[in-house]
Design a protein around this motif. Sequence first.
Motif, PDB file in Angstrom:
ATOM      1  N   TYR A 133      51.471  33.497 -15.112  1.00 42.61           N
ATOM      2  CA  TYR A 133      50.057  33.753 -14.823  1.00 42.61           C
ATOM      3  C   TYR A 133      49.199  33.515 -16.058  1.00 42.61           C
ATOM      4  N   PHE A 134      49.592  34.095 -17.187  1.00 44.87           N
ATOM      5  CA  PHE A 134      48.811  33.927 -18.410  1.00 44.87           C
ATOM      6  C   PHE A 134      48.828  32.477 -18.887  1.00 44.87           C
ATOM      7  N   ALA A 135      49.988  31.839 -18.783  1.00 44.49           N
ATOM      8  CA  ALA A 135      50.073  30.440 -19.220  1.00 44.49           C
ATOM      9  C   ALA A 135      49.168  29.550 -18.381  1.00 44.49           C
ATOM     10  N   ALA A 136      49.112  29.801 -17.086  1.00 41.29           N
ATOM     11  CA  ALA A 136      48.247  29.008 -16.216  1.00 41.29           C
ATOM     12  C   ALA A 136      46.784  29.194 -16.597  1.00 41.29           C
ATOM     13  N   LEU A 137      46.407  30.440 -16.922  1.00 40.03           N
ATOM     14  CA  LEU A 137      45.033  30.696 -17.341  1.00 40.03           C
ATOM     15  C   LEU A 137      44.712  29.980 -18.648  1.00 40.03           C
ATOM     16  N   VAL A 138      45.632  30.079 -19.601  1.00 38.82           N
ATOM     17  CA  VAL A 138      45.403  29.463 -20.907  1.00 38.82           C
ATOM     18  C   VAL A 138      45.275  27.950 -20.766  1.00 38.82           C
ATOM     19  N   LEU A 139      46.203  27.344 -20.018  1.00 40.88           N
ATOM     20  CA  LEU A 139      46.180  25.898 -19.863  1.00 40.88           C
ATOM     21  C   LEU A 139      44.983  25.436 -19.032  1.00 40.88           C
ATOM     22  N   GLY A 140      44.582  26.275 -18.069  1.00 42.95           N
ATOM     23  CA  GLY A 140      43.481  25.888 -17.205  1.00 42.95           C
ATOM     24  C   GLY A 140      42.125  25.964 -17.878  1.00 42.95           C
ATOM     25  N   THR A 141      42.010  26.814 -18.882  1.00 38.37           N
ATOM     26  CA  THR A 141      40.719  26.985 -19.557  1.00 38.37           C
ATOM     27  C   THR A 141      40.681  26.286 -20.909  1.00 38.37           C
ATOM     28  N   ARG A 142      41.778  25.699 -21.318  1.00 37.96           N
ATOM     29  CA  ARG A 142      41.829  25.069 -22.640  1.00 37.96           C
ATOM     30  C   ARG A 142      41.075  23.742 -22.631  1.00 37.96           C
ATOM     31  N   THR A 143      40.259  23.548 -23.622  1.00 41.83           N
ATOM     32  CA  THR A 143      39.508  22.301 -23.757  1.00 41.83           C
ATOM     33  C   THR A 143      40.278  21.350 -24.656  1.00 41.83           C
ATOM     34  N   THR A 144      39.649  20.218 -24.968  1.00 39.31           N
ATOM     35  CA  THR A 144      40.316  19.242 -25.828  1.00 39.31           C
ATOM     36  C   THR A 144      40.538  19.799 -27.222  1.00 39.31           C
ATOM     37  N   ALA A 145      39.648  20.686 -27.663  1.00 40.30           N
ATOM     38  CA  ALA A 145      39.814  21.301 -28.980  1.00 40.30           C
ATOM     39  C   ALA A 145      40.741  22.502 -28.872  1.00 40.30           C
ATOM     40  N   ALA A 146      41.765  22.519 -29.714  1.00 43.67           N
ATOM     41  CA  ALA A 146      42.714  23.622 -29.682  1.00 43.67           C
ATOM     42  C   ALA A 146      42.039  24.902 -30.165  1.00 43.67           C
ATOM     43  N   PRO A 147      42.307  26.049 -29.509  1.00 39.34           N
ATOM     44  CA  PRO A 147      41.690  27.300 -29.939  1.00 39.34           C
ATOM     45  C   PRO A 147      42.210  27.718 -31.308  1.00 39.34           C
ATOM     46  N   SER A 148      41.349  28.369 -32.056  1.00 44.76           N
ATOM     47  CA  SER A 148      41.742  28.842 -33.382  1.00 44.76           C
ATOM     48  C   SER A 148      42.610  30.084 -33.250  1.00 44.76           C
ATOM     49  N   LEU A 149      43.241  30.456 -34.361  1.00 44.20           N
ATOM     50  CA  LEU A 149      44.067  31.661 -34.351  1.00 44.20           C
ATOM     51  C   LEU A 149      43.241  32.899 -34.047  1.00 44.20           C
ATOM     52  N   GLU A 151      40.533  33.040 -32.143  1.00 47.37           N
ATOM     53  CA  GLU A 151      40.250  33.033 -30.705  1.00 47.37           C
ATOM     54  C   GLU A 151      41.476  33.449 -29.902  1.00 47.37           C
ATOM     55  N   GLN A 152      42.648  32.996 -30.323  1.00 47.89           N
ATOM     56  CA  GLN A 152      43.874  33.410 -29.650  1.00 47.89           C
ATOM     57  C   GLN A 152      44.092  34.906 -29.799  1.00 47.89           C
ATOM     58  N   ALA A 153      43.838  35.439 -30.999  1.00 45.22           N
ATOM     59  CA  ALA A 153      43.998  36.869 -31.241  1.00 45.22           C
ATOM     60  C   ALA A 153      43.021  37.676 -30.393  1.00 45.22           C
ATOM     61  N   VAL A 154      41.790  37.207 -30.296  1.00 49.71           N
ATOM     62  CA  VAL A 154      40.783  37.899 -29.482  1.00 49.71           C
ATOM     63  C   VAL A 154      41.202  37.898 -28.014  1.00 49.71           C
ATOM     64  N   PHE A 155      41.713  36.771 -27.537  1.00 51.75           N
ATOM     65  CA  PHE A 155      42.169  36.677 -26.148  1.00 51.75           C
ATOM     66  C   PHE A 155      43.285  37.671 -25.873  1.00 51.75           C
ATOM     67  N   VAL A 156      44.277  37.724 -26.752  1.00 51.05           N
ATOM     68  CA  VAL A 156      45.426  38.609 -26.551  1.00 51.05           C
ATOM     69  C   VAL A 156      45.000  40.074 -26.613  1.00 51.05           C
ATOM     70  N   LEU A 157      44.183  40.433 -27.605  1.00 48.58           N
ATOM     71  CA  LEU A 157      43.743  41.823 -27.745  1.00 48.58           C
ATOM     72  C   LEU A 157      42.870  42.245 -26.571  1.00 48.58           C
ATOM     73  N   ALA A 158      42.021  41.344 -26.094  1.00 43.28           N
ATOM     74  CA  ALA A 158      41.179  41.663 -24.951  1.00 43.28           C
ATOM     75  C   ALA A 158      42.018  41.877 -23.691  1.00 43.28           C
ATOM     76  N   ALA A 159      43.033  41.042 -23.504  1.00 48.39           N
ATOM     77  CA  ALA A 159      43.918  41.202 -22.353  1.00 48.39           C
ATOM     78  C   ALA A 159      44.666  42.531 -22.432  1.00 48.39           C
ATOM     79  N   PHE A 160      45.131  42.888 -23.627  1.00 45.47           N
ATOM     80  CA  PHE A 160      45.826  44.166 -23.814  1.00 45.47           C
ATOM     81  C   PHE A 160      44.890  45.336 -23.544  1.00 45.47           C
ATOM     82  N   ALA A 161      43.655  45.259 -24.048  1.00 46.60           N
ATOM     83  CA  ALA A 161      42.685  46.337 -23.854  1.00 46.60           C
ATOM     84  C   ALA A 161      42.345  46.514 -22.380  1.00 46.60           C
ATOM     85  N   ALA A 162      42.161  45.406 -21.676  1.00 46.16           N
ATOM     86  CA  ALA A 162      41.843  45.482 -20.253  1.00 46.16           C
ATOM     87  C   ALA A 162      42.997  46.100 -19.469  1.00 46.16           C
TER      88      ALA A 162
END
Length: 210
Positions: A133-149, A151-162
């Motif tokens: 599920y998470f991989a599909a979300l990440v791949l589906g929303t990823r643009t041509t520019a790779a996310p920075s570390l 941004e990845q940390a914010v995504f993971v922490l936000a998912a954990f907080a939610a």
Amino acid sequence: MIAALVAGLLAGYGIAVPVGPVATYLVALTARTRLKIGACAALGVATADGLYALIAALGGSVLVPFIETITVPLRWVSALVLIALAVRSGAAAISGYRTRRSSTRAEEVPLSPVRAYLGMLGITMMNPMTVIYFAALVLGTRTTAAPSLVEQAVFVLAAFAASSSWQLLLAGGGALLGRTLTSSRGRLVTAMASSVLIVVLAAHLLVAAP
């Protein structure tokens, strides 16, 4: 940054909110024991969601093919563990009722906050659909520019907080339920109903298996 935060929150709630056997067991566990036990169990579930979000953010596209090959056996193990927990909970409730003791006392003695945390962490980690599920979300929303570390940390922490906020809400509901049904008969009915529901939901995992 804001986009990563919003995406993480939506992903965390998206995987946490649907009611399943783990959520049902969390509510029933808190109702039979106390809020401290339920809160630790809730954080165990959220930790697993956070770890899977981290795995997906760092290398979801690489791991998904491997995860998909073991989805069926993991689903069987997860369902069987949940069914065993449901049977154990029902048996403990019947034993407590027959001896005129509260099932809370029977459950609190062997169960510590650490065991509750690790137990729910292990059960949730056996759900391979979470990382997919998470991989599909990440791949589906990823643009041509790779996310920075960051941004990845914010995504993971936000998912954990939610996930944490929702799981703790479920634990709080279980604590309120436990206070309302203080009689041994009330706790017996609640425990048996939750055990039956957990078995049904766990069986659905097996039926849904390809």
